[in-house]
Structure formats: C-alpha cells, structure tokens
Write a protein that holds these residues in place. Structure first.
Motif, mmCIF file in Angstrom:
data_model
loop_
_atom_site.group_PDB
_atom_site.id
_atom_site.type_symbol
_atom_site.label_atom_id
_atom_site.label_comp_id
_atom_site.label_asym_id
_atom_site.label_seq_id
_atom_site.Cartn_x
_atom_site.Cartn_y
_atom_site.Cartn_z
ATOM 1 N N HIS A 1 10.220 0.505 -42.302
ATOM 2 C CA HIS A 1 9.578 0.104 -41.048
ATOM 3 C C HIS A 1 8.075 -0.088 -41.190
ATOM 4 N N CYS B 1 16.727 4.153 -43.341
ATOM 5 C CA CYS B 1 15.416 3.684 -42.935
ATOM 6 C C CYS B 1 14.442 4.842 -42.797
ATOM 7 N N SER B 2 13.168 4.491 -42.806
ATOM 8 C CA SER B 2 12.086 5.440 -42.583
ATOM 9 C C SER B 2 11.872 5.626 -41.086
ATOM 10 N N ASP B 3 11.010 6.578 -40.728
ATOM 11 C CA ASP B 3 10.682 6.858 -39.323
ATOM 12 C C ASP B 3 9.212 7.259 -39.267
ATOM 13 N N ALA C 1 11.991 3.725 -35.175
ATOM 14 C CA ALA C 1 13.232 3.726 -35.946
ATOM 15 C C ALA C 1 14.480 3.847 -35.075
ATOM 16 N N TRP C 2 14.434 4.683 -34.045
ATOM 17 C CA TRP C 2 15.657 4.978 -33.303
ATOM 18 C C TRP C 2 16.102 3.795 -32.449
ATOM 19 N N VAL D 1 18.593 8.102 -41.631
ATOM 20 C CA VAL D 1 17.182 8.036 -41.261
ATOM 21 C C VAL D 1 16.503 9.309 -41.730
ATOM 22 N N ASN E 1 13.622 11.888 -40.824
ATOM 23 C CA ASN E 1 12.941 12.282 -39.598
ATOM 24 C C ASN E 1 12.282 13.646 -39.792
ATOM 25 N N TYR F 1 8.233 14.952 -32.767
ATOM 26 C CA TYR F 1 9.536 14.951 -32.104
ATOM 27 C C TYR F 1 9.933 16.380 -31.756
#
Length: 328
Positions: free
Chosen positions: A10, A35-37, A52-53, A69, A71, A77
């Motif tokens: 991302h 994927c990254s976040d 990402a979400w 992912v 996280n 978060y």
C-alpha cells in the motif's frame, strides 16, 4: 513446493491500481495474497498509503484468493476494532483470511500523540492485545485494564471459525517469544543462516502453524533498470532494528538513508536480477529453508510486467501449490 503469493504494498501504489494488480496476480497464477497496513510510506518516492481494511474487502470480493494482512494493534488501532475487522472479513470470506499481529513502528503509531513505548513494553502490549482479540473472536465480552483498556466490548458478527493470528518477526528473539501465542510465523528475506535460526527458534519453542516469507525483489529485463527500481523505491528499507522501529516519518527515513547506495540495497534488502531463472532459484532456496508460503513483493510501482513475466516463466519452475483452507 510452496504457495506463491503476491504482496500488495500500500505504501507504493494507489489503492485502485493495487486492486487491479491483485486481480491480475490471480489471473497470472499466483494463489494467495497479503498486504501491508500503513498510515505513511517508508520514503517520499513511494508516495502512497491506502487504508488496508477498506481495500481488503474489495480485493477479497473480486478475487478468490486467500489474504493476509500485517497489523499492529495497541496504539493506532484499538484491539477491539482489530477484532471486529478480522471477524467481519472472516465471516464474509470463510477460511480465506489471516492477520499477522506485531508490535508496530513509530512511523505508523506516532499519529495518536501517545508516547512511543520501549520495545519490551510494546511486546507486552501486543500480548495483551492478542489475548483480547482472541477472546473477542471467541464471542466473549471483554473488559480489560492494563497497557490497553477495554470496557465491555463484544464482537457480534463472528466467523464460524476464527482466522489465524500469526506473528511477524525479523529477529530470533521475537520469533522465539511469539511461539507462545502465534498460529504461524511470517518474516522477510534475510541471510539464510539468520532465517534458519529464526525458524528453528520458533519451532523449538513450540511454534505451530506455517512459516511464511515476504520476499522483496526487483525485476526488469534491463538489469540496470532493475537495480535502479530497487534503489529508488527501497533505499530506506535497509536498516535493522531498532532504527526501523523508531524513525517516525518518511522524511526521517530519507535523512537516515542519504548515503545508501544501490549496491547496498541489492546486497540483501532486495533480490535484484533481470534473470527470471535466478529469481526462480532464489524462491526455491527459500522453500528449501522450510517456508511454506512465499509472497513476492516486486518493489517497483508498476506491477503488470512483473506479474506477467513471473506468471509465465517463474511460477511453472517452482511448482506452485494452492493454499489449504486452514492454517493449523
């Protein structure tokens, strides 16, 4: 041979283009994705950082691939929000989702204005978050006071089976300590001896589930172009911990990497070659180290040429498997 997946970065690609890329990855023969976040890219050249979400919902709805992912719950978060996000994707796309839960980096976490804790405190906070997330995914009401606070939280829409919670690690110590709670282990390409030691430490401590690798690479038919892509995009990603954990802005990473050369990037951080047979050989080496899923991250912003070339010439050489429906 392992599952060969596509890593969606991302930080480097507009989310709409990244969605097209992951769809094309499935067409090209990749059998999984992760994927990254991030809230920010690693450097100014990369220039993106989609949420990402939101993207995961679109990606999972428009492909049949399983997804993961990476996280960091606990600061940017709240763990109850992470649990709800995991549960929703798990409920909508049964047995197609996993989450790797780490202690985070200052670059992403400083935005809350809270103090960036020491690594031992971050690790303790992560343990609390994992316990909270597991309890919420089990349908429990959770109240917790510690390094994070939760007041009577409950996740109402739950998957039939909870997605795997795996541990991201780049050090032997983190791999060993993660064995206590993780459903698997994910790391990045590093020297083979170090990776062997990490995997052994995780397994010897009782670590279960799969061991997974994210492989940074740069491919272009022109070898000079392949090297330049790696340098332009990944020159800020050559630093070992704790520096990579503690720098807090893309500008800080740019300053720290001012004297990094293309040769330094290609010496270990990124596997750089114009030779597709060489890339296939590298993938096979990592599979021989015991990695059951390998996610290829072409560090360039343009993905189609990489996906087509690897789909036609590399994936057939490494006998790609489809992932099983469960981690454990």
């Amino acid at each position: 041979m392992p599952v060969i997946g596509f890593h969606a970065s991302h930080e480097q690609i507009h989310p709409a283009e990244l969605l097209t890329a992951v769809q094309h990855a499935e067409e090209a023969g990749f059998t999984a994705a992760m994927c990254s976040d991030h809230i920010a890219p690693w450097n100014l050249e990369q220039g993106h950082s989609g949420f990402a979400w939101s993207w995961l919902g679109a990606a999972m709805a428009t492909t049949s691939l399983p997804f993961g992912v990476v996280n960091a719950p606990g600061q940017r978060y709240h763990p109850a929000i992470v649990a709800q996000a995991i549960a929703t994707l798990g409920a909508m796309f049964p047995e197609r989702f996993w989450a790797a839960l780490g202690s985070g980096e200052a670059m992403n976490e400083h935005i809350t204005g809270d103090k960036w804790p020491r690594k031992d405190v971050r690790d303790a906070r992560l343990r609390e978050c994992v316990q909270i997330i597991r309890a919420l995914l089990a349908g429990e009401e959770v109240t917790h006071e510690g390094l994070v606070t939760v007041d009577r939280a409950r996740v109402w829409s739950l998957p039939e089976r909870s997605p795997a919670l795996i541990a991201p690690a780049v050090t032997v110590q983190t791999a060993r300590s993660a064995a206590e709670w993780a459903d698997g282990l994910v790391t990045i390409n590093q020297p083979h001896d170090h990776l062997r030691e990490m995997v052994a430490a995780y397994r010897d401590a009782g670590g279960r589930g799969k061991v997974v690798l994210q492989l940074h690479l740069s491919y272009d038919p022109d070898p000079d172009r392949a090297l330049q892509i790696a340098f332009d995009e990944w020159h800020s990603n050559v630093f070992p911990p704790p520096l990579a954990w503690d720098l807090d802005t893309p500008e800080a990473f740019e300053i720290a990497s001012a004297h990094v050369t293309p040769e330094v990037v290609a010496s270990g951080a990124v596997r750089v070659s114009a030779d597709l047979a060489q890339h296939a050989a590298w993938i096979s080496e990592y599979a021989d180290l015991g990695f059951e899923e390998i996610y290829l991250h072409h560090v360039g912003p343009e993905q189609r040429g990489f996906l087509d070339a690897f789909g036609e010439h590399v994936l057939p050489q490494v006998d790609v498997q489809k992932p099983g429906r469960r981690w454990l």
